[in-house]
Design a protein around this motif. Structure first.
Motif, PDB file in Angstrom:
ATOM      1  N   ILE A 206       0.871  -1.186   0.000  1.00 45.40           N
ATOM      2  CA  ILE A 206       0.000   0.000   0.000  1.00 45.40           C
ATOM      3  C   ILE A 206       0.898   1.223   0.000  1.00 45.40           C
ATOM      4  CG2 ILE A 206      -1.626   1.361   1.356  1.00 45.40           C
ATOM      5  CD1 ILE A 206      -2.936  -1.194   2.295  1.00 45.40           C
ATOM      6  N   ILE A 207       0.804   2.017  -1.059  1.00 51.50           N
ATOM      7  CA  ILE A 207       1.565   3.265  -1.119  1.00 51.50           C
ATOM      8  C   ILE A 207       0.611   4.367  -0.705  1.00 51.50           C
ATOM      9  CG2 ILE A 207       2.932   4.792  -2.554  1.00 51.50           C
ATOM     10  CD1 ILE A 207       3.431   2.423  -4.428  1.00 51.50           C
ATOM     11  N   GLY A 208       0.772   4.823   0.523  1.00 49.95           N
ATOM     12  CA  GLY A 208      -0.152   5.830   1.031  1.00 49.95           C
ATOM     13  C   GLY A 208      -0.230   5.731   2.537  1.00 49.95           C
ATOM     14  N   THR A 209      -1.069   6.577   3.104  1.00 54.79           N
ATOM     15  CA  THR A 209      -1.160   6.628   4.568  1.00 54.79           C
ATOM     16  C   THR A 209      -2.594   6.349   5.001  1.00 54.79           C
ATOM     17  OG1 THR A 209      -1.522   8.989   4.419  1.00 54.79           O
ATOM     18  CG2 THR A 209       0.730   8.282   4.787  1.00 54.79           C
ATOM     19  N   PRO A 210      -2.852   5.128   5.484  1.00 54.96           N
ATOM     20  CA  PRO A 210      -4.219   4.775   5.882  1.00 54.96           C
ATOM     21  C   PRO A 210      -4.782   5.710   6.945  1.00 54.96           C
ATOM     22  CG  PRO A 210      -2.808   2.827   5.806  1.00 54.96           C
ATOM     23  CD  PRO A 210      -1.911   4.001   5.611  1.00 54.96           C
ATOM     24  N   GLY A 211      -3.911   6.320   7.734  1.00 55.61           N
ATOM     25  CA  GLY A 211      -4.387   7.202   8.805  1.00 55.61           C
ATOM     26  C   GLY A 211      -5.063   8.463   8.297  1.00 55.61           C
ATOM     27  N   ASN A 212      -4.728   8.919   7.104  1.00 58.07           N
ATOM     28  CA  ASN A 212      -5.391  10.150   6.637  1.00 58.07           C
ATOM     29  C   ASN A 212      -5.698  10.156   5.128  1.00 58.07           C
ATOM     30  OD1 ASN A 212      -2.853  10.560   5.667  1.00 58.07           O
ATOM     31  ND2 ASN A 212      -2.294  12.100   7.202  1.00 58.07           N
ATOM     32  N   MET A 239       5.493   9.206   5.924  1.00 56.43           N
ATOM     33  CA  MET A 239       5.048   9.732   7.220  1.00 56.43           C
ATOM     34  C   MET A 239       5.537   8.851   8.369  1.00 56.43           C
ATOM     35  SD  MET A 239       1.291  10.965   6.293  1.00 56.43           S
ATOM     36  CE  MET A 239       1.131  12.683   6.625  1.00 56.43           C
ATOM     37  N   ALA A 240       5.782   9.486   9.498  1.00 57.01           N
ATOM     38  CA  ALA A 240       6.303   8.756  10.655  1.00 57.01           C
ATOM     39  C   ALA A 240       5.279   7.747  11.175  1.00 57.01           C
ATOM     40  CB  ALA A 240       6.681   9.750  11.747  1.00 57.01           C
ATOM     41  N   ASP A 241       4.003   8.125  11.148  1.00 52.31           N
ATOM     42  CA  ASP A 241       2.967   7.237  11.678  1.00 52.31           C
ATOM     43  C   ASP A 241       1.847   7.113  10.637  1.00 52.31           C
ATOM     44  OD1 ASP A 241       1.158   5.789  13.121  1.00 52.31           O
ATOM     45  OD2 ASP A 241       0.535   7.467  14.399  1.00 52.31           O
ATOM     46  N   PRO A 242       2.059   6.274   9.595  1.00 48.69           N
ATOM     47  CA  PRO A 242       1.063   6.229   8.517  1.00 48.69           C
ATOM     48  C   PRO A 242      -0.270   5.604   8.925  1.00 48.69           C
ATOM     49  CG  PRO A 242       2.865   4.694   8.070  1.00 48.69           C
ATOM     50  CD  PRO A 242       3.231   5.429   9.320  1.00 48.69           C
ATOM     51  N   LEU A 243      -0.289   4.833  10.009  1.00 47.33           N
ATOM     52  CA  LEU A 243      -1.529   4.155  10.380  1.00 47.33           C
ATOM     53  C   LEU A 243      -2.449   5.023  11.237  1.00 47.33           C
ATOM     54  CD1 LEU A 243      -0.503   0.479  11.228  1.00 47.33           C
ATOM     55  CD2 LEU A 243      -1.407   1.375   9.101  1.00 47.33           C
ATOM     56  N   GLY A 244      -1.897   5.704  12.212  1.00 45.65           N
ATOM     57  CA  GLY A 244      -2.754   6.403  13.168  1.00 45.65           C
ATOM     58  C   GLY A 244      -3.354   5.402  14.150  1.00 45.65           C
ATOM     59  N   GLU A 245      -3.877   5.945  15.235  1.00 44.93           N
ATOM     60  CA  GLU A 245      -4.294   5.088  16.357  1.00 44.93           C
ATOM     61  C   GLU A 245      -5.437   4.125  15.999  1.00 44.93           C
ATOM     62  OE1 GLU A 245      -4.676   7.415  19.917  1.00 44.93           O
ATOM     63  OE2 GLU A 245      -5.817   5.799  20.872  1.00 44.93           O
ATOM     64  N   GLU A 246      -6.448   4.654  15.313  1.00 42.28           N
ATOM     65  CA  GLU A 246      -7.640   3.835  15.024  1.00 42.28           C
ATOM     66  C   GLU A 246      -7.271   2.604  14.181  1.00 42.28           C
ATOM     67  OE1 GLU A 246     -10.491   5.891  12.628  1.00 42.28           O
ATOM     68  OE2 GLU A 246     -11.973   4.261  12.754  1.00 42.28           O
ATOM     69  N   GLN A 262      10.343   2.235   3.170  1.00 38.46           N
ATOM     70  CA  GLN A 262      10.493   3.420   2.322  1.00 38.46           C
ATOM     71  C   GLN A 262      11.159   3.028   1.008  1.00 38.46           C
ATOM     72  OE1 GLN A 262      10.994   7.116   3.594  1.00 38.46           O
ATOM     73  NE2 GLN A 262       9.720   6.764   5.377  1.00 38.46           N
ATOM     74  N   ASP A 263      11.385   1.740   0.838  1.00 41.97           N
ATOM     75  CA  ASP A 263      12.144   1.282  -0.329  1.00 41.97           C
ATOM     76  C   ASP A 263      11.246   0.468  -1.255  1.00 41.97           C
ATOM     77  OD1 ASP A 263      13.955   0.450  -2.159  1.00 41.97           O
ATOM     78  OD2 ASP A 263      15.486  -0.143  -0.707  1.00 41.97           O
ATOM     79  N   LEU A 264      10.515   1.190  -2.089  1.00 42.24           N
ATOM     80  CA  LEU A 264       9.571   0.506  -2.975  1.00 42.24           C
ATOM     81  C   LEU A 264      10.305  -0.366  -3.989  1.00 42.24           C
ATOM     82  CD1 LEU A 264       6.636   0.124  -3.930  1.00 42.24           C
ATOM     83  CD2 LEU A 264       6.946   2.129  -5.396  1.00 42.24           C
ATOM     84  N   LYS A 265      11.393   0.171  -4.561  1.00 38.64           N
ATOM     85  CA  LYS A 265      12.102  -0.552  -5.636  1.00 38.64           C
ATOM     86  C   LYS A 265      12.542  -1.943  -5.179  1.00 38.64           C
ATOM     87  CE  LYS A 265      13.839   3.007  -8.639  1.00 38.64           C
ATOM     88  NZ  LYS A 265      14.710   4.133  -8.588  1.00 38.64           N
ATOM     89  N   GLN A 266      13.117  -2.006  -3.969  1.00 40.29           N
ATOM     90  CA  GLN A 266      13.611  -3.289  -3.459  1.00 40.29           C
ATOM     91  C   GLN A 266      12.475  -4.259  -3.149  1.00 40.29           C
ATOM     92  OE1 GLN A 266      16.734  -4.437  -3.227  1.00 40.29           O
ATOM     93  NE2 GLN A 266      17.327  -2.538  -4.241  1.00 40.29           N
ATOM     94  N   SER A 267      11.288  -3.723  -2.942  1.00 44.76           N
ATOM     95  CA  SER A 267      10.159  -4.563  -2.514  1.00 44.76           C
ATOM     96  C   SER A 267       9.341  -5.093  -3.693  1.00 44.76           C
ATOM     97  CB  SER A 267       9.229  -3.761  -1.603  1.00 44.76           C
ATOM     98  OG  SER A 267       9.959  -3.145  -0.585  1.00 44.76           O
ATOM     99  N   LEU A 268       9.538  -4.507  -4.881  1.00 42.16           N
ATOM    100  CA  LEU A 268       8.652  -4.832  -6.007  1.00 42.16           C
ATOM    101  C   LEU A 268       8.657  -6.320  -6.347  1.00 42.16           C
ATOM    102  CD1 LEU A 268       9.203  -1.828  -8.458  1.00 42.16           C
ATOM    103  CD2 LEU A 268       7.229  -2.282  -6.975  1.00 42.16           C
ATOM    104  N   GLU A 269       9.798  -6.976  -6.117  1.00 40.65           N
ATOM    105  CA  GLU A 269       9.914  -8.365  -6.574  1.00 40.65           C
ATOM    106  C   GLU A 269       8.999  -9.328  -5.816  1.00 40.65           C
ATOM    107  OE1 GLU A 269      13.753 -10.307  -4.840  1.00 40.65           O
ATOM    108  OE2 GLU A 269      14.134  -8.189  -5.180  1.00 40.65           O
TER     109      GLU A 269
END
Ligand code: CP
Length: 361
Positions: A206-212, A239-246, A262-269
């Motif tokens: 997931i590229i993004g921040t579920p918290g907001n 972001m430091a806290d992409p999830l948030g408390e909820e 933070q390393d999308l390229k290394q994770s793509l495989e």
């Protein structure tokens, strides 16, 4: 030389075939063809505010209904002909408002629409209380988008008709998440049923921040329902806290392993699915995060990786991916019209009117 529009149009041949990955909806109904009315009945007359209202059986029955509608297995052209939907969008939208309206029209219903808050009494300071009273008078259901997280809950206090949340600030966008999972489960229907051997379980990025980010949040909440068949979810965010408390509370209580990177390229495989969105609500407005995590046709994706994006997109998702099998995002947007038809039929309690007896469980 600029050619006249009429000449350009006369040279075009129209072919409305979708591009990208277009999985067959039939896979979703092959495993369990009958629709469980007792499950869908739980949504009759209900407002749809959050992905939290869905458990796996309810989501799967709704998606099976959407698949039947997409396959045109029974006639629906008069199903809601005595009903009116208000599409009240106090914030801009392309897909959500148009697909809700298209869904209602497919079902023989009628629509009235607000596409800009400035054309309503809001411009004169009208309250949500009074606007809600008008929805009660003029429509049988209202699809709402609003910049404020609290607006849909507040409106519900004044409504005597169901409200379908089309996006409330940075909070939720449940019908989008249902459309996201419709695309994913058409692509891999076996995820919905039973428990797969480990090697067939999904790794989702997931590229993004579920918290907001409302789309990302609602998508992740539904992902948690498929914990039997999802191995890892990796969140890529600056972001430091992409999830948030909820959301953290929800993920902590779920067996899916959640990682951060933070390393999308290394994770793509190792990613089977990439869900991306770059628009976040921060403070008092929308911000765009287009630079840090981008994908294009040169990205080292696995051959069978699919990309979801709720759109609108920015630079994060390059158009060079549009004509590839990685593109599930157009199918995701296309499927929304069938998902929203399924939602409308279910909320109105009209499923028995359209689904033939032999397909009812
Ligand atoms: N996916 C989505 O919510 O798109 P719109 O903003 O165009 O409605």
């Amino acid at each position: 030389m600029i050619r006249p529009a009429a000449q350009v149009a006369s040279e075009q041949t129209f072919n409305n075939e979708q591009i990208g990955n277009c999985p067959d909806p039939a896979g979703l109904i092959a495993h369990s063809p009958k629709i469980r009315l007792d499950v869908l009945e739980r949504l009759r007359g209900q407002s749809i505010l959050s992905s939290a209202q869905f458990d796996k059986p309810l989501l799967c029955e709704l998606l099976k209904l959407a698949a039947y509608l997409q396959l045109k297995k029974f006639p629906v052209a008069h199903a809601l002909e005595d009903r009116i939907m208000a599409a009240a969008f106090f914030e801009p939208s392309t897909r959500t408002r148009l697909s809700f309206e298209s869904a209602m029209l497919h079902l023989g219903g009628k629509t009235i629409s607000v596409s800009d808050a400035k054309t309503t009494g809001v411009a004169k300071g009208e309250s949500l209380r009074d606007i809600g009273q008008m929805f009660n008078s003029y429509a049988d259901v209202v699809a709402v988008r609003h910049t404020e997280q609290s607006a849909v809950q507040e409106l519900c206090e004044y409504l005597r008709i169901p409200l379908l949340n089309g996006g409330n600030g940075s909070d939720e966008h449940p019908s989008q998440a249902i459309a996201d999972w419709y695309a994913l489960l058409k692509w891999r229907p076996e995820i919905a049923f039973g428990k797969l051997p480990e090697k067939f379980r999904l790794n989702i990025g997931i590229i993004g921040t579920p918290g907001n980010m409302r789309t990302v949040k609602s998508f992740l909440m539904l992902a948690l329902l498929f914990h039997d068949n999802i191995d890892h979810i990796t969140i890529f965010s600056e972001m430091a806290d992409p999830l948030g408390e909820e959301i953290r509370e929800m993920t902590n209580a779920n067996p899916i392993s959640i990682n951060f990177s933070q390393d999308l390229k290394q994770s793509l495989e190792y990613l089977d699915v990439i869900y991306m969105n770059a628009i976040a609500f921060l403070g008092d407005g929308y911000r765009f995060f287009g630079d840090a995590f981008t994908l294009n046709s040169s990205s080292k994706l696995k051959d069978d990786t699919v990309i979801l994006h709720p759109l609108a997109r920015g630079d994060e998702l390059d158009i060079s991916l549009d004509n590839t099998q990685h593109n599930l995002y157009f199918n995701q947007a296309d499927g929304a019209v069938w998902v929203r038809q399924a939602l409308l039929l279910t909320v109105f309690g009209s499923v028995p009117k359209v689904v033939p007896d032999e397909l009812i469980a």
